[in-house]
Design an enzyme around this catalytic site. Sequence first.
Site, short mmCIF file in Angstrom:
data_model
loop_
_atom_site.label_atom_id
_atom_site.label_comp_id
_atom_site.label_asym_id
_atom_site.label_seq_id
_atom_site.Cartn_x
_atom_site.Cartn_y
_atom_site.Cartn_z
N PHE A 133 0.87 -1.19 0.00
CA PHE A 133 0.00 0.00 0.00
C PHE A 133 0.89 1.23 0.00
O PHE A 133 1.73 1.39 0.88
CB PHE A 133 -0.92 0.03 1.23
CG PHE A 133 -1.85 1.21 1.21
CD1 PHE A 133 -3.02 1.18 0.47
CD2 PHE A 133 -1.54 2.37 1.90
CE1 PHE A 133 -3.88 2.29 0.42
CE2 PHE A 133 -2.39 3.48 1.86
CZ PHE A 133 -3.56 3.43 1.11
N ASP A 219 9.31 2.61 1.40
CA ASP A 219 8.14 3.36 1.88
C ASP A 219 8.01 3.07 3.37
O ASP A 219 7.53 2.02 3.77
CB ASP A 219 6.89 2.90 1.11
CG ASP A 219 5.62 3.58 1.63
OD1 ASP A 219 5.70 4.30 2.65
OD2 ASP A 219 4.56 3.35 1.03
N LYS A 248 3.33 10.04 8.55
CA LYS A 248 2.66 9.59 9.77
C LYS A 248 3.34 10.05 11.07
O LYS A 248 3.14 11.17 11.52
CB LYS A 248 2.52 8.07 9.73
CG LYS A 248 1.43 7.62 8.72
CD LYS A 248 0.96 6.22 9.04
CE LYS A 248 0.06 5.62 7.98
NZ LYS A 248 -1.36 5.79 8.24
N1 PLP Z 1 2.44 4.31 2.48
C1 PLP Z 1 2.18 3.51 3.52
C2 PLP Z 1 3.11 2.40 3.83
C3 PLP Z 1 1.05 3.72 4.32
O1 PLP Z 1 0.79 2.91 5.34
C4 PLP Z 1 0.19 4.80 4.00
C5 PLP Z 1 -1.03 5.04 4.80
O2 PLP Z 1 -1.50 4.22 5.52
C6 PLP Z 1 0.51 5.62 2.91
C7 PLP Z 1 1.64 5.35 2.18
C8 PLP Z 1 -0.37 6.79 2.56
O3 PLP Z 1 -0.20 7.78 3.50
P1 PLP Z 1 -1.24 9.00 3.59
O4 PLP Z 1 -2.54 8.44 4.06
O5 PLP Z 1 -0.60 9.95 4.56
O6 PLP Z 1 -1.34 9.57 2.23
#
Ligand code: PLP
Length: 393
Positions: A133, A219, A248
């Site tokens: 994700f 990521d 986050k």
């Molecule tokens: N990447 C990862 C690993 C995530 O867990 C998330 C959100 O849960 C995102 C990207 C997307 O982040 P945002 O909701 O701040 O756009």
Amino acid sequence: MTTLPGEAWVMPTYARFPVTLVGGDGVRVRDDEGRAYLDLVGGLGALSLGHAHPRWVDAVSRAAAGIGLTSNLFATPPQAALAGRLAGLLPVDDPRVFFCNSGAEANEAAIKLFRRRGLARGRPTIVVLEGSFHGRTSAALAATGQPAKRAPFEPLVDWFRFVPPNDEAALAGAFDAGDAGAVLVEPVLGEGGVIPLDAGYLRAARRLCDEHDALLGVDEVQSGIGRCGTWLAVEDAGVRPDVVAIAKALGGGLPIGALVARADVSFAPGEHASTFGGGPVPSAAALAVLDVVEEEGLLARIAEAGAVLASEIRRLAPAGTVAEVRGRGFLCGVRVAPGIEPQAVALAMLRRGVLASTAGADAVRFTPPFVATAADLDEGVKVLAEALEEVAP
Ligand code: PLP
């Protein structure tokens, strides 16, 4: 729960829990009827210092009363200080930092970097993982290895090649066509169900990228900035990535994301931008987060308390209700046994005063604030066990 005036006009993108939250302090929140909850969701991993941490509140208040926003046409001390801190903390060679506002945006920036370099070398394809994700914006969604999330929007950009996680041979095979110039992975797949990548797999990814002159991106939007007991989860494998996306936990509740990349692959002037990215207020919030994590030795505590959390769940869950406990530190996924609905478990916990989320199709997830104590976590485990007992078939 009272029905809030205006709630009907909120676009229903989330299946919400039947609770309206109005206040928080540390790891506790309270609803509009005065009921208290232990918050093990922690803003889906963003509330690193919990609710209303005095250091964070003070930093944010001072910054807001100083200069709220300058756009990125002007330098500000909080942003410069934060860039310097991140450059010193994260395992990237000769790093440069681009600030944005969310995890998806940090990944979009990473994807643009990969594409620009890859196109110049005739290898524009980016290898990503099934079950991953990376966010809901268009390119981040195209990189997301969850077909159901992509389906309503297809065709999306076809820049990505998907391979199964923790399969070294498949990753090696992804380079066979000669068109892959980057790999982007979550060291712990968060939304996909809290699935850690093996250290050996991450090292193989580093080696393959080196062999093919490809960039390795991680990521760490969910796993990074201490959540797994190290600044980045990838550190456990001793791997130095070329590109890192974080968000986050960095802002402790204010929206800030960052792309940290090797200087030689960074954007040139005019290639990328953000009006709000790294403004003085979220940057000051992030500095407070980094300060508190360092001064209170939270990384070591998270690693230790997270291991206890996982073993206590294994010990106290009623027989036959839990298939596996996975994750690292304060990113903990409880894969429930077939026949148990993770959302039903989360709802049963909510009724008992503990907030938890779900991840993937079969996991209950805990992303506690870093300030959660052993007693808080014990309370969570006890309530999880009761909830599992209630919903087990
Ligand atoms: N990447 C990862 C690993 C995530 O867990 C998330 C959100 O849960 C995102 C990207 C997307 O982040 P945002 O909701 O701040 O756009």
